[in-house]
Write an enzyme that holds these catalytic residues in place. Sequence first.
Site, PDB file in Angstrom:
ATOM      1  N   CYS A 270       0.803  -1.230   0.000  1.00 43.09           N
ATOM      2  CA  CYS A 270       0.000   0.000   0.000  1.00 43.09           C
ATOM      3  C   CYS A 270       0.837   1.282   0.000  1.00 43.09           C
ATOM      4  O   CYS A 270       0.864   2.003  -0.995  1.00 43.09           O
ATOM      5  CB  CYS A 270      -0.925   0.008   1.208  1.00 43.09           C
ATOM      6  SG  CYS A 270      -2.158  -1.288   1.118  1.00 43.09           S
TER       7      CYS A 270
HETATM    8  N1  LIG Z   1      -2.805  -6.040   1.941  1.00 45.07           N
HETATM    9  C1  LIG Z   1      -3.213  -4.931   2.518  1.00 45.07           C
HETATM   10  O1  LIG Z   1      -2.846  -4.653   3.661  1.00 45.07           O
HETATM   11  C2  LIG Z   1      -4.187  -3.982   1.827  1.00 45.07           C
HETATM   12  C3  LIG Z   1      -4.834  -3.010   2.618  1.00 45.07           C
HETATM   13  C4  LIG Z   1      -5.732  -2.151   2.027  1.00 45.07           C
HETATM   14  C5  LIG Z   1      -5.957  -2.225   0.654  1.00 45.07           C
HETATM   15  N2  LIG Z   1      -5.304  -3.165  -0.110  1.00 45.07           N
HETATM   16  C6  LIG Z   1      -5.606  -3.184  -1.546  1.00 45.07           C
HETATM   17  O2  LIG Z   1      -6.452  -4.286  -1.819  1.00 45.07           O
HETATM   18  C7  LIG Z   1      -6.156  -4.841  -3.102  1.00 45.07           C
HETATM   19  C8  LIG Z   1      -5.826  -6.317  -2.968  1.00 45.07           C
HETATM   20  O3  LIG Z   1      -4.641  -6.459  -2.173  1.00 45.07           O
HETATM   21  P1  LIG Z   1      -4.248  -7.805  -1.448  1.00 45.07           P
HETATM   22  O4  LIG Z   1      -3.182  -7.442  -0.460  1.00 45.07           O
HETATM   23  O5  LIG Z   1      -5.458  -8.531  -0.956  1.00 45.07           O
HETATM   24  O6  LIG Z   1      -3.602  -8.614  -2.669  1.00 45.07           O
HETATM   25  P2  LIG Z   1      -3.234 -10.165  -2.707  1.00 45.07           P
HETATM   26  O7  LIG Z   1      -2.180 -10.317  -3.739  1.00 45.07           O
HETATM   27  O8  LIG Z   1      -2.991 -10.672  -1.316  1.00 45.07           O
HETATM   28  O9  LIG Z   1      -4.562 -10.866  -3.211  1.00 45.07           O
HETATM   29  C9  LIG Z   1      -5.098 -10.671  -4.471  1.00 45.07           C
HETATM   30  C10 LIG Z   1      -5.689 -11.992  -4.950  1.00 45.07           C
HETATM   31  O10 LIG Z   1      -6.329 -11.748  -6.206  1.00 45.07           O
HETATM   32  C11 LIG Z   1      -6.113 -12.873  -7.017  1.00 45.07           C
HETATM   33  N3  LIG Z   1      -6.353 -12.468  -8.403  1.00 45.07           N
HETATM   34  C12 LIG Z   1      -5.581 -11.721  -9.212  1.00 45.07           C
HETATM   35  N4  LIG Z   1      -6.192 -11.524 -10.401  1.00 45.07           N
HETATM   36  C13 LIG Z   1      -7.379 -12.164 -10.329  1.00 45.07           C
HETATM   37  C14 LIG Z   1      -8.460 -12.312 -11.222  1.00 45.07           C
HETATM   38  N5  LIG Z   1      -8.449 -11.755 -12.426  1.00 45.07           N
HETATM   39  N6  LIG Z   1      -9.517 -13.039 -10.823  1.00 45.07           N
HETATM   40  C15 LIG Z   1      -9.545 -13.612  -9.601  1.00 45.07           C
HETATM   41  N7  LIG Z   1      -8.564 -13.484  -8.696  1.00 45.07           N
HETATM   42  C16 LIG Z   1      -7.492 -12.762  -9.058  1.00 45.07           C
HETATM   43  C17 LIG Z   1      -4.709 -13.314  -6.702  1.00 45.07           C
HETATM   44  O11 LIG Z   1      -4.505 -14.670  -7.063  1.00 45.07           O
HETATM   45  C18 LIG Z   1      -4.664 -13.090  -5.179  1.00 45.07           C
HETATM   46  O12 LIG Z   1      -5.043 -14.240  -4.459  1.00 45.07           O
HETATM   47  C19 LIG Z   1      -5.026  -3.986  -3.660  1.00 45.07           C
HETATM   48  O13 LIG Z   1      -5.560  -2.969  -4.459  1.00 45.07           O
HETATM   49  C20 LIG Z   1      -4.394  -3.381  -2.430  1.00 45.07           C
HETATM   50  O14 LIG Z   1      -3.776  -2.150  -2.702  1.00 45.07           O
HETATM   51  C21 LIG Z   1      -4.437  -4.057   0.463  1.00 45.07           C
END
Ligand SMILES: NC(=O)c1ccc[n+]([C@@H]2O[C@H](COP(=O)([O-])OP(=O)(O)OC[C@H]3O[C@@H](n4cnc5c(N)ncnc54)[C@H](O)[C@@H]3O)[C@@H](O)[C@H]2O)c1
Length: 431
Positions: A270
């Site tokens: 992030c």
């Molecule tokens: N991790 C954090 O602390 C956090 C906090 C707030 C916001 N975010 C935001 O949330 C979003 C997701 O982050 P995250 O940390 O959960 O990512 P992550 O990589 O942990 O998880 C994303 C998941 O999406 C899956 N994926 C990718 N493309 C796909 C598709 N086309 N169809 C289905 N599944 C698909 C991946 O396999 C993965 O399991 C990002 O935009 C991030 O900036 C993350």
Amino acid sequence: MNLKKRLEAKEAVAGVIGLGYVGLPLAVELARNNVRTIGFDVDVRKVSELAAGRSYIPDVPSEHVAEAVNTGMLTPTTDPASLAEADIIDICVPTPLRKTKDPDLSYVVKAVETTAAVLRKGQLIILESTTYPGTTDEVVRPVLEAKGLKAGVDFYLAFSPERVDPGNPTYQTKNIPKVVGGYDEASTDVAQEFYRQVVDTVVPVSSTRAAEMVKLLENTFRAVNIGMVNELALMCHRMGIDVWEVIDAAKTKPFGFMPFYPGPGLGGHCIPIDPFYLSWKAKQFNFEARFIELAGQVNSSMPEYVVNRVAEALNAHKKPLNGSRIHVLGVAYKRDIDDVRESPALDVIELLNRRGAHVSYSDPYVPFVEHGAHNMKGVSIEDAVAAGADCAVIVTDHKVFDYPGIVASFPLVVDTRNALKGIKSERIFVL
Ligand SMILES: NC(=O)c1ccc[n+]([C@@H]2O[C@H](COP(=O)([O-])OP(=O)(O)OC[C@H]3O[C@@H](n4cnc5c(N)ncnc54)[C@H](O)[C@@H]3O)[C@@H](O)[C@H]2O)c1
């Protein structure tokens, strides 16, 4: 029955796309609150782990996954056609940066295409991935509407930023207020009802753009304040002042001050990334986001500064960095978690290697790191000491590390987190 009523009656089915740090806690929490949930991910390994009742996210207990799966409330799947049953589709896929620091919306576009393939009248589509203001309206809506249905007429559309804080035992899905901005009032209204199923407080805002901007304000606020305090740390070092002592004293002010701490650089999915989504978008309005760029420069220079401090520490003991054995403590991007995405430890390791050091690491949460050129296996602190490490560098201050033991075992310790607060030794070099 309309969607709001179906939600109130617990009859609505939810679909979550992307079962990572954001999507999995949401999907499990929905299922545990009696909302039948289809969890779709393209990662076969993750889906089979979940189907077997095992979690891969430390904040989500395996018992919760097993219970949700066994009762049939959560269906993990790699089949996008299963989403056709969902009344709500919530998109939680990654939003990284390209090498050029431009937004990479390819995951979002792919997930929206998957959604468009099952889109039907009366559905609610929500984007949760962090992104620049305008994405829901300018990128998501056209892909969905290409099928002939119209947002605000045939389906609901909203953006709701995710605020999950991995490793935080106090604030989790239920008690972190959720901001929601719809494409129109009806979308905001129904999206609020959806989140009320699992979140105590829902905060509506007037538009998808405002909701997108809320998240970027929150993360830019952190990036800029950390940048400011990192610069202060460099200044204090030059002036012979202990920056940690200064911050501890300043934070006794009961109003108008909030402590931020210096460190080896930003990490995670992030804070190092999201502000650049905003500065990229601002450029389209001929606006230069100066604070963001400046904070980015200061924060990204910190790993180099850490390596210089290691060289100084060795130099004080008449040793060169080239050829020395340096042991890095903690490679996760923050305390007590297992996530190494964008971790400054990886940069510190790379820079130490480039300057001829032999580098090893210990991290109880990260048994090995695979990241570009870094394919390393962690070793125990005892083995690093036995191998003759010249200096330890505390990059991530995991609570389980035995800090007095570390000081006693290594000839020199560079502490980038003030983890050794209260321990006095001439062999300790703080940031
Ligand atoms: N991790 C954090 O602390 C956090 C906090 C707030 C916001 N975010 C935001 O949330 C979003 C997701 O982050 P995250 O940390 O959960 O990512 P992550 O990589 O942990 O998880 C994303 C998941 O999406 C899956 N994926 C990718 N493309 C796909 C598709 N086309 N169809 C289905 N599944 C698909 C991946 O396999 C993965 O399991 C990002 O935009 C991030 O900036 C993350």
